[in-house]
Design a protein around this motif. Sequence first.
Motif, PDB file in Angstrom:
ATOM      1  N   SER A  76       0.844  -1.193   0.000  1.00  0.00           N
ATOM      2  CA  SER A  76       0.000   0.000   0.000  1.00  0.00           C
ATOM      3  C   SER A  76       0.880   1.244   0.000  1.00  0.00           C
ATOM      4  O   SER A  76       2.015   1.213   0.480  1.00  0.00           O
ATOM      5  N   PRO A  77       0.360   2.381  -0.522  1.00  0.00           N
ATOM      6  CA  PRO A  77      -0.951   2.482  -1.174  1.00  0.00           C
ATOM      7  C   PRO A  77      -0.935   1.816  -2.536  1.00  0.00           C
ATOM      8  O   PRO A  77       0.128   1.576  -3.105  1.00  0.00           O
ATOM      9  N   TYR A  78      -2.134   1.550  -3.052  1.00  0.00           N
ATOM     10  CA  TYR A  78      -2.227   0.969  -4.384  1.00  0.00           C
ATOM     11  C   TYR A  78      -1.643   1.980  -5.367  1.00  0.00           C
ATOM     12  O   TYR A  78      -1.857   3.185  -5.231  1.00  0.00           O
ATOM     13  N   ASN A  82      -4.454   6.764  -3.408  1.00  0.00           N
ATOM     14  CA  ASN A  82      -4.284   6.813  -1.947  1.00  0.00           C
ATOM     15  C   ASN A  82      -4.980   5.638  -1.280  1.00  0.00           C
ATOM     16  O   ASN A  82      -5.167   5.632  -0.056  1.00  0.00           O
ATOM     17  N   GLU A  84      -5.570   2.332   0.482  1.00  0.00           N
ATOM     18  CA  GLU A  84      -4.836   1.409   1.350  1.00  0.00           C
ATOM     19  C   GLU A  84      -5.484   0.035   1.270  1.00  0.00           C
ATOM     20  O   GLU A  84      -6.686  -0.116   1.492  1.00  0.00           O
ATOM     21  N   ARG A  85      -4.698  -0.950   0.944  1.00  0.00           N
ATOM     22  CA  ARG A  85      -5.218  -2.315   0.906  1.00  0.00           C
ATOM     23  C   ARG A  85      -5.586  -2.788   2.315  1.00  0.00           C
ATOM     24  O   ARG A  85      -4.971  -2.360   3.297  1.00  0.00           O
ATOM     25  N   ARG A  87      -5.085  -5.244   5.123  1.00  0.00           N
ATOM     26  CA  ARG A  87      -3.864  -5.994   5.422  1.00  0.00           C
ATOM     27  C   ARG A  87      -4.123  -7.499   5.340  1.00  0.00           C
ATOM     28  O   ARG A  87      -5.076  -8.018   5.917  1.00  0.00           O
TER      29      ARG A  87
END
Length: 363
Positions: A76-78, A82, A84-85, A87
């Motif tokens: 992350s980030p992808y 912005n 965020e995967r 976890r």
Amino acid sequence: MARGFLARTVTVVSLTVTLTAVAAKSSSCTYFYPLFQAARNLAYSPSSESWFHSKAAKMSNCKDARENLHNKARTSPYPGSNIERSRVPNDKVDWSTEWEDYSPVEYTAQSVLAGPKWADPEIGVKNFSPKFNEKDGQVERRSQNGFYHVEDGRPRNPVGRTGVVGRGLLGRWGPNHAADPLVTKWKRDGSGNKVAHPASGKSILQFIAIKRKDCGEWAIPGGMVDPGEKLSAALKREFSEEALNSLQKTEAEKEEMEKQLNRLFSQDYFVVYKGYVDDPRNTDNAWMETEAVNYHDETGEVMENLHLEAGDDAGKVKWVDIGEKLKLYASHADFVKLVAEKRGAHWREDHNLVCHDGAEIKA
């Protein structure tokens, strides 16, 4: 866009691959992904009677291989966002591991949703019924890794969870096929003699690398295979566009370039890797696959007549010495390492490294 085809199909040489790799000056062993299924994924040439071979070294008492499995596809980030995967710990990557609380983020980039010709529509859109695990018209939806599952109309990443569902930056649901031409030559001194590395004593091999505009990382020139396009044509096209800036050349320049490229791309080659790639753009429903092919200019004479010039998606282009300290995009360092081994070239300064339990690993 420039198009071309290989002049002939040649016999593919067999390749013995050792799948264990260790990080330099590390106290534990590191697993080289995506080569964990190389015996199944490396290609067979119809014009050859030789299959590629694989020999996996044992990793007794070394660090859990899953720690480096499917790693970049969980960062992350992808890319370009912005986002965020969610976890995904190492022990939850595999789909066979039950995880009732798994809540991946939904993300497909606006550039994909805008409906360019290289992208699929959203699942459920009228008149869109993709044939997964099949050749779907001109679109190749078969995976080089074999059958993949489809759940609720969406294909499932064959390697495991990524923390993101949707397509991200990828156009196709399921496999997105790329071609990576890995062009090499020997490093030579002013007298034309091969240059040996002082530590290993082996000759230094060089390859043409580009600096990607999207992320700034160095990589093998390459890109997506167009629907209905032959792999051989895609390899040659991507190399000429990214490393030679063919799209900006005059017709006369293109004609001369084509002559030299035909010399290079009609020589003996071998398929370095064919299959899934641990790519930062991968999601639970869309992933990158590639076929990396090495074209070697033994004397260096062919490439002397081709002027390197970055073009298309490349910011810079240059010859790069091959060695274990290379930091490259996605799984490209893995491919380069295999080429060095195949050519008997320098890769590692220390030929024998030791696991934390004292077991010696042969490079």
